[in-house]
Enzyme design. Structure first.
Site, PDB file in Angstrom:
ATOM      1  N   TYR A   1       0.855  -1.192   0.000  1.00 51.20           N
ATOM      2  CA  TYR A   1       0.000   0.000   0.000  1.00 51.20           C
ATOM      3  C   TYR A   1       0.889   1.238   0.000  1.00 51.20           C
ATOM      4  CZ  TYR A   1      -3.303   3.588   1.332  1.00 51.20           C
ATOM      5  OH  TYR A   1      -4.066   4.724   1.333  1.00 51.20           O
TER       6      TYR A   1
ATOM      7  N   GLU B   1      -3.103   7.358  -4.678  1.00 49.12           N
ATOM      8  CA  GLU B   1      -2.994   6.084  -3.958  1.00 49.12           C
ATOM      9  C   GLU B   1      -2.713   4.944  -4.927  1.00 49.12           C
ATOM     10  OE1 GLU B   1      -6.008   4.579  -0.755  1.00 49.12           O
ATOM     11  OE2 GLU B   1      -6.465   3.536  -2.618  1.00 49.12           O
TER      12      GLU B   1
END
Ligand code: GDP
Ligand code: MN
Length: 370
Positions: free
Chosen positions: A101, A189
């Site tokens: 992530y 992201e």
């Protein structure tokens, strides 16, 4: 303003981040062609603006053309949390060894962007934030000095990475920060950033939220009037867009398609209601344009209101240079009708198609005049 995954990935690729090989598709037949170009096995990804597609069944895999037909048909008939699936992204299926992530978001309280990393990325990241917050590392970026590779290196090391991959990861974080600042983002992201079996790192998903109000781009020589920002450039393709990030993206895409932007005209905030004036201003600054690209992304701004004003301006100025529209978002349906009725051509839905179109039309118009 949130971008679709395929749009975010276009920007990722332009910023030097590696993305999987992929093609968009809006019908089963397009998906079949796309899969053949990408190569089997493929992943079929619904393009919607709501999160959590994977868990909602919006991501499927296919090993052959039969599976592509059956599964894309199913996806295109779905809606995800009320949002109909109108477009798919067909990508090479990755051999995933690890899901990482990585994001940068604006921490409003700290007034600083924060870089967030976890070695345990993927669809369960939100649960992880609750159950095991130590597995998520954060670094607050000083906006005055920016993000340096060594800041990111330390963070990735804290997240448990070591060896040669550290340098690659910190390079990715630095590129992501460039993207974050360039488009005045609220969020960029990558989840997951995939480490493949053969040691490659690819952005397998992409999410970008641009600042809806367009913040304050500060450019040398910019004329600023209540949210209208004009910057003159050397090229021959006029650009009229709304929102700072969207405008910047439009310029980049025109350049990417081999065209040269003549200007940067951003119609921000309330000014969307005055698009006729914006067009007049653009035409008054340059009499030698070979084309105009109007790129509208409606969130707060209504695209139909903008289009209405522009068409009024086109009629009043008796414009004969090529003008190409790309329309998406609030008021889109009526905006499309207005463009179709006046020009006899419907607007593009994607920016890359629109940019390619105006670059071709401007070149043809120029050739005719010479
Ligand atoms: P999201 O659910 O909207 O966040 O969609 P993602 O694009 O992040 O995909 C969800 C999950 O699908 C990922 O976390 C992966 O586990 C899986 N996935 C996506 N692409 C691939 C792929 O190319 N190969 C494999 N094996 N899994 C994938
Ligand atoms: Mn994801």
């Amino acid at each position: 303003m949130r971008l679709f995954e395929y749009q975010a990935k276009e920007l990722f690729a332009a910023a030097g981040l590696t993305t999987p090989v992929g093609r968009p598709a809006t019908t089963v037949e397009e998906a079949v062609t796309a899969a053949a170009e990408v190569g089997y096995p493929v992943v079929l990804k619904s393009q919607v603006l709501t999160g959590g597609r994977g868990k909602a069944g919006g991501i499927k895999f296919a090993d052959d053309v039969e599976e592509v037909r059956e599964r894309t048909a199913a996806l295109l008939a779905m809606d995800i949390k009320g949002e109909p699936v109108e477009r798919l992204l067909i990508e090479e299926k990755l051999d995933i060894k690890q899901e990482i992530y990585l994001s940068i978001t604006m921490d409003r309280a700290a007034k600083k962007p924060v870089l967030i990393v976890s070695a345990a990325g993927g669809m369960d990241i939100e649960e992880l934030a609750d159950s095991n917050p130590e597995a998520i590392q954060k670094y607050w970026i000083n906006p005055l000095t920016g993000l340096y590779p060594h800041h990111a290196l330390v963070l990735f090391q804290q997240a448990g990475f070591s060896g040669t991959i550290l340098r690659q990861l910190s390079g990715i974080a630095v590129n992501l920060y460039k993207l974050f600042t360039r488009y005045e983002s609220e969020l960029v992201e990558i989840n997951p950033l995939v480490l493949t079996g053969d040691g490659k790192l690819l952005a397998a998903d992409g999410k970008m939220i641009l600042d809806a109000n367009g913040g304050g781009v500060k450019l040398m020589g910019a004329e600023q009037e209540e949210g209208m920002r004009y910057v003159g450039l050397d090229g021959d393709i006029g650009i009229l867009a709304n929102g700072a990030g969207n405008t910047m993206m439009t310029m980049d895409m025109v350049s990417h398609m081999g065209g040269e932007p003549a200007n940067f005209l951003e119609v921000g905030g309330e000014l969307y209601k005055r698009s006729e004036e914006a067009l007049n201003y653009l035409l008054s600054t340059r009499s030698d344009l070979n084309g105009i690209l109007v790129n509208l992304f409606g969130a707060y701004a209504r695209t139909d209101v903008i289009v209405e004003g522009i068409i009024r301006g086109m009629k009043a100025n008796d414009i004969n240079i090529p003008i190409v529209f790309r329309v998406m978002g609030t008021g889109e349906e009526r905006a499309r009708e207005l463009v179709q009725d006046y020009l006899g051509i419907s607007p593009h839905t994607t920016l890359d198609e629109a940019a390619r179109d105006i670059v071709q039309k401007a070149a043809a118009y120029k050739a005719k005049g010479e």
